[in-house]
Design a protein around this motif. Sequence first.
Motif, PDB file in Angstrom:
ATOM      1  N   GLY A   1     -47.862  -6.678   3.949  1.00  0.00           N
ATOM      2  CA  GLY A   1     -48.803  -6.425   5.030  1.00  0.00           C
ATOM      3  C   GLY A   1     -49.031  -7.641   5.895  1.00  0.00           C
ATOM      4  O   GLY A   1     -49.160  -7.534   7.120  1.00  0.00           O
ATOM      5  N   SER A   2     -49.055  -8.835   5.280  1.00  0.00           N
ATOM      6  CA  SER A   2     -49.197 -10.071   6.056  1.00  0.00           C
ATOM      7  C   SER A   2     -47.979 -10.295   6.939  1.00  0.00           C
ATOM      8  O   SER A   2     -48.103 -10.678   8.113  1.00  0.00           O
ATOM      9  CB  SER A   2     -49.388 -11.272   5.118  1.00  0.00           C
ATOM     10  OG  SER A   2     -50.623 -11.212   4.449  1.00  0.00           O
ATOM     11  N   TYR A   3     -46.794 -10.064   6.390  1.00  0.00           N
ATOM     12  CA  TYR A   3     -45.575 -10.258   7.178  1.00  0.00           C
ATOM     13  C   TYR A   3     -45.498  -9.249   8.320  1.00  0.00           C
ATOM     14  O   TYR A   3     -45.067  -9.586   9.426  1.00  0.00           O
ATOM     15  CB  TYR A   3     -44.340 -10.122   6.287  1.00  0.00           C
ATOM     16  CG  TYR A   3     -44.024 -11.368   5.502  1.00  0.00           C
ATOM     17  CD1 TYR A   3     -43.288 -12.406   6.065  1.00  0.00           C
ATOM     18  CD2 TYR A   3     -44.465 -11.516   4.198  1.00  0.00           C
ATOM     19  CE1 TYR A   3     -42.997 -13.552   5.348  1.00  0.00           C
ATOM     20  CE2 TYR A   3     -44.180 -12.663   3.467  1.00  0.00           C
ATOM     21  CZ  TYR A   3     -43.449 -13.678   4.044  1.00  0.00           C
ATOM     22  OH  TYR A   3     -43.171 -14.819   3.334  1.00  0.00           O
ATOM     23  N   ARG A   4     -45.931  -8.047   8.052  1.00  0.00           N
ATOM     24  CA  ARG A   4     -45.853  -7.047   9.123  1.00  0.00           C
ATOM     25  C   ARG A   4     -46.781  -7.432  10.269  1.00  0.00           C
ATOM     26  O   ARG A   4     -46.420  -7.274  11.448  1.00  0.00           O
ATOM     27  CB  ARG A   4     -46.215  -5.669   8.596  1.00  0.00           C
ATOM     28  CG  ARG A   4     -46.109  -4.612   9.688  1.00  0.00           C
ATOM     29  CD  ARG A   4     -46.341  -3.212   9.179  1.00  0.00           C
ATOM     30  NE  ARG A   4     -46.228  -2.255  10.270  1.00  0.00           N
ATOM     31  CZ  ARG A   4     -46.407  -0.952  10.130  1.00  0.00           C
ATOM     32  NH1 ARG A   4     -46.701  -0.450   8.961  1.00  0.00           N
ATOM     33  NH2 ARG A   4     -46.287  -0.147  11.165  1.00  0.00           N
ATOM     34  N   ALA A   5     -47.954  -7.947   9.939  1.00  0.00           N
ATOM     35  CA  ALA A   5     -48.862  -8.391  10.997  1.00  0.00           C
ATOM     36  C   ALA A   5     -48.207  -9.496  11.824  1.00  0.00           C
ATOM     37  O   ALA A   5     -48.248  -9.471  13.064  1.00  0.00           O
ATOM     38  CB  ALA A   5     -50.172  -8.887  10.383  1.00  0.00           C
ATOM     39  N   PHE A   6     -47.585 -10.446  11.146  1.00  0.00           N
ATOM     40  CA  PHE A   6     -46.942 -11.552  11.845  1.00  0.00           C
ATOM     41  C   PHE A   6     -45.783 -11.070  12.706  1.00  0.00           C
ATOM     42  O   PHE A   6     -45.579 -11.541  13.834  1.00  0.00           O
ATOM     43  CB  PHE A   6     -46.437 -12.579  10.835  1.00  0.00           C
ATOM     44  CG  PHE A   6     -45.635 -13.694  11.442  1.00  0.00           C
ATOM     45  CD1 PHE A   6     -46.238 -14.653  12.233  1.00  0.00           C
ATOM     46  CD2 PHE A   6     -44.268 -13.792  11.218  1.00  0.00           C
ATOM     47  CE1 PHE A   6     -45.509 -15.683  12.805  1.00  0.00           C
ATOM     48  CE2 PHE A   6     -43.525 -14.823  11.781  1.00  0.00           C
ATOM     49  CZ  PHE A   6     -44.155 -15.762  12.577  1.00  0.00           C
ATOM     50  N   GLN A   7     -45.022 -10.125  12.206  1.00  0.00           N
ATOM     51  CA  GLN A   7     -43.802  -9.706  12.885  1.00  0.00           C
ATOM     52  C   GLN A   7     -44.038  -8.646  13.962  1.00  0.00           C
ATOM     53  O   GLN A   7     -43.086  -8.202  14.609  1.00  0.00           O
ATOM     54  CB  GLN A   7     -42.776  -9.220  11.854  1.00  0.00           C
ATOM     55  CG  GLN A   7     -42.412 -10.305  10.854  1.00  0.00           C
ATOM     56  CD  GLN A   7     -41.041 -10.157  10.232  1.00  0.00           C
ATOM     57  OE1 GLN A   7     -40.535 -11.080   9.651  1.00  0.00           O
ATOM     58  NE2 GLN A   7     -40.418  -9.006  10.363  1.00  0.00           N
ATOM     59  N   SER A   8     -45.284  -8.292  14.188  1.00  0.00           N
ATOM     60  CA  SER A   8     -45.583  -7.276  15.203  1.00  0.00           C
ATOM     61  C   SER A   8     -45.806  -7.915  16.569  1.00  0.00           C
ATOM     62  O   SER A   8     -46.640  -7.458  17.342  1.00  0.00           O
ATOM     63  CB  SER A   8     -46.836  -6.490  14.796  1.00  0.00           C
ATOM     64  OG  SER A   8     -47.977  -7.343  14.731  1.00  0.00           O
ATOM     65  N   MET A   9     -45.063  -8.948  16.871  1.00  0.00           N
ATOM     66  CA  MET A   9     -45.233  -9.728  18.092  1.00  0.00           C
ATOM     67  C   MET A   9     -44.898  -8.905  19.326  1.00  0.00           C
ATOM     68  O   MET A   9     -43.862  -8.251  19.397  1.00  0.00           O
ATOM     69  CB  MET A   9     -44.343 -10.972  18.032  1.00  0.00           C
ATOM     70  CG  MET A   9     -44.460 -11.901  19.214  1.00  0.00           C
ATOM     71  SD  MET A   9     -43.378 -13.331  19.032  1.00  0.00           S
ATOM     72  CE  MET A   9     -41.754 -12.567  19.168  1.00  0.00           C
ATOM     73  N   GLY A  10     -45.780  -8.942  20.312  1.00  0.00           N
ATOM     74  CA  GLY A  10     -45.538  -8.235  21.567  1.00  0.00           C
ATOM     75  C   GLY A  10     -44.579  -9.004  22.461  1.00  0.00           C
ATOM     76  O   GLY A  10     -44.447 -10.223  22.364  1.00  0.00           O
ATOM     77  N   TRP A  11     -43.949  -8.296  23.379  1.00  0.00           N
ATOM     78  CA  TRP A  11     -42.950  -8.922  24.251  1.00  0.00           C
ATOM     79  C   TRP A  11     -43.584  -9.931  25.191  1.00  0.00           C
ATOM     80  O   TRP A  11     -42.915 -10.865  25.651  1.00  0.00           O
ATOM     81  CB  TRP A  11     -42.197  -7.859  25.048  1.00  0.00           C
ATOM     82  CG  TRP A  11     -43.049  -7.003  25.942  1.00  0.00           C
ATOM     83  CD1 TRP A  11     -43.569  -5.777  25.654  1.00  0.00           C
ATOM     84  CD2 TRP A  11     -43.475  -7.300  27.273  1.00  0.00           C
ATOM     85  NE1 TRP A  11     -44.293  -5.297  26.717  1.00  0.00           N
ATOM     86  CE2 TRP A  11     -44.254  -6.212  27.723  1.00  0.00           C
ATOM     87  CE3 TRP A  11     -43.276  -8.379  28.143  1.00  0.00           C
ATOM     88  CZ2 TRP A  11     -44.834  -6.163  28.986  1.00  0.00           C
ATOM     89  CZ3 TRP A  11     -43.852  -8.340  29.410  1.00  0.00           C
ATOM     90  CH2 TRP A  11     -44.619  -7.248  29.821  1.00  0.00           C
ATOM     91  N   GLU A  12     -44.874  -9.784  25.499  1.00  0.00           N
ATOM     92  CA  GLU A  12     -45.523 -10.652  26.481  1.00  0.00           C
ATOM     93  C   GLU A  12     -46.030 -11.962  25.896  1.00  0.00           C
ATOM     94  O   GLU A  12     -46.420 -12.866  26.653  1.00  0.00           O
ATOM     95  CB  GLU A  12     -46.698  -9.892  27.129  1.00  0.00           C
ATOM     96  CG  GLU A  12     -47.929  -9.739  26.253  1.00  0.00           C
ATOM     97  CD  GLU A  12     -47.828  -8.638  25.204  1.00  0.00           C
ATOM     98  OE1 GLU A  12     -48.812  -8.425  24.471  1.00  0.00           O
ATOM     99  OE2 GLU A  12     -46.767  -7.993  25.124  1.00  0.00           O
ATOM    100  N   GLN A  13     -46.051 -12.105  24.586  1.00  0.00           N
ATOM    101  CA  GLN A  13     -46.756 -13.231  23.985  1.00  0.00           C
ATOM    102  C   GLN A  13     -46.032 -14.566  24.167  1.00  0.00           C
ATOM    103  O   GLN A  13     -46.623 -15.553  24.610  1.00  0.00           O
ATOM    104  CB  GLN A  13     -47.020 -12.938  22.503  1.00  0.00           C
ATOM    105  CG  GLN A  13     -48.028 -11.818  22.317  1.00  0.00           C
ATOM    106  CD  GLN A  13     -48.221 -11.373  20.875  1.00  0.00           C
ATOM    107  OE1 GLN A  13     -48.094 -10.206  20.560  1.00  0.00           O
ATOM    108  NE2 GLN A  13     -48.508 -12.291  20.000  1.00  0.00           N
TER     109      GLN A  13
END
Length: 510
Positions: free
Chosen positions: A53-65
């Motif tokens: 769950g921690s990795y998924r939060a980290f890897q959910s990066m938006g294209w604009e960031q």
Amino acid sequence: MKTQSFLIKIMLLALPIFFMDCSEQLNEEQELVVQQGDIDYTSAESAFGALVGSYRAFQSMGWEQIPLLAVRGDDVNSGGLGDQQGFADTDNFIYDNNYWMYNSLWNNWFQDVLQITVQIDQLKEFKANGVSVDLIDQYIAESKALRGFITLQLSRAFGDVYKIDTPDQTQIEVLPKDELMQWVSDQMDEAIPHLLDAHPVDRNDLPGGITRYTALAVKAMANLELENYQGVADATGQIINSNKFQLFNDFYNLFKIPGKLNRENILEIQYSDFGQSSGDNVGHLYAFYGSQNWTPAVAGARSGWGFYEPSLKFIKFMLDRNESIRLETSVLFTNRGIAELEAAGYTNLPSFVSNTTRDGDRINDYSRAMFASGKHYLPSVQLTPGRTNYGTNKNFTVIRYAEVLLMYAEALTRGATGNAGSADDAVNEVRNRAGLTPISGATSEDVLDEKFAEFSMEWGIRYADMVRLGKTDELSYDGRSFTMEKAFLPYPLAQLEQSFILREYVNNNN
């Protein structure tokens, strides 16, 4: 490709169970409400799901960031025309705190930080219910490293931001940037003893996952921001002396499919289409970076949007240094861009300065820009047959060993002592891969030039260096006027309207 897609697969399969609800925003005077679900806190497998769950939060990066982090550097320009005027204004240090990208960067990443903190809190429940203490401490340490990295990046963008180490919103506070950097460094000190002593790609459970060297790199980055150069030398020296990392021998492919999970990468966001022409595809939207008009070697491959352009200043800098592989890799050229270089006096351009890449993709002229980022480019011949989206299946590189070497070198040139070789050794290792002659007696300016050449278009590294050192003259280029008052983005208007924590901090510090 089995190991490269392992983390992606478990994220797809496991997370519907273990990824907790984090819909509450950082804007309410109440404790975060988390839907825990039905979880067996005596199960090591369930604990692993909480870590994922921690990795998924980290890897959910938006294209604009990442573009927003990087665009203010003198290595990157925004694409000039289109529907993102606020992005173009930001490139020119004209800030609108109502621009949607600012709020997206803040809100999405702080929700990720909060979610990771929820996962840490959840992991403690497994330890209390008899799951291996060592295992849970490792999982918590991995989560802290992810949380620390995101917090560092947010502070580089906005300055004084939230420190979140509890899901209880009444305990969240805004801290000055220096205090946050020290907190991140201290968090890494807490994490390092519990992390695996391994290269990330050598992990059997999560290939590419966090190890102690990821945390050491984040610690070095935080201490670089603090200008604690001895702390930088100590952390990077441990990574160098581990002998677990080496520069990838093919800089061109470092940012492409052959560069996935290589021994230079200390942290990367993993994506995969699982080698299939259709079906599941966990990918990043690279179109923002891509040229708006191309003739791909593989018919049907889609072009990009043209919003992210290597600066003419950077390209001239590289040509003046006789750079070859790093320039070819970093920049995609249009004929219009080549004509601009020739008009500026660069009439004897090397052969790789062409509108056709070595992989046969032709970059046609388009209105928004004269160049595109080669580091975010995936040759159409490397796309999985049947996949057509620009750059799909390409990983997003986050921290590289080259950055560790050059942080170490800079620390030594600024008075730190090190036990992992000299500054010349570190700089020349990077230069050797680039095909450049070695230097002797490296200075801080030599290191900064090397970082400019090596890390263009990546994560706003150049901009962060210039802000840290107050180099307003470098950022005032091509008609821009930068002052240190423009170092940080303004707090998003939506957050000021919604968050009592942020409003109170602003009111108390005006």
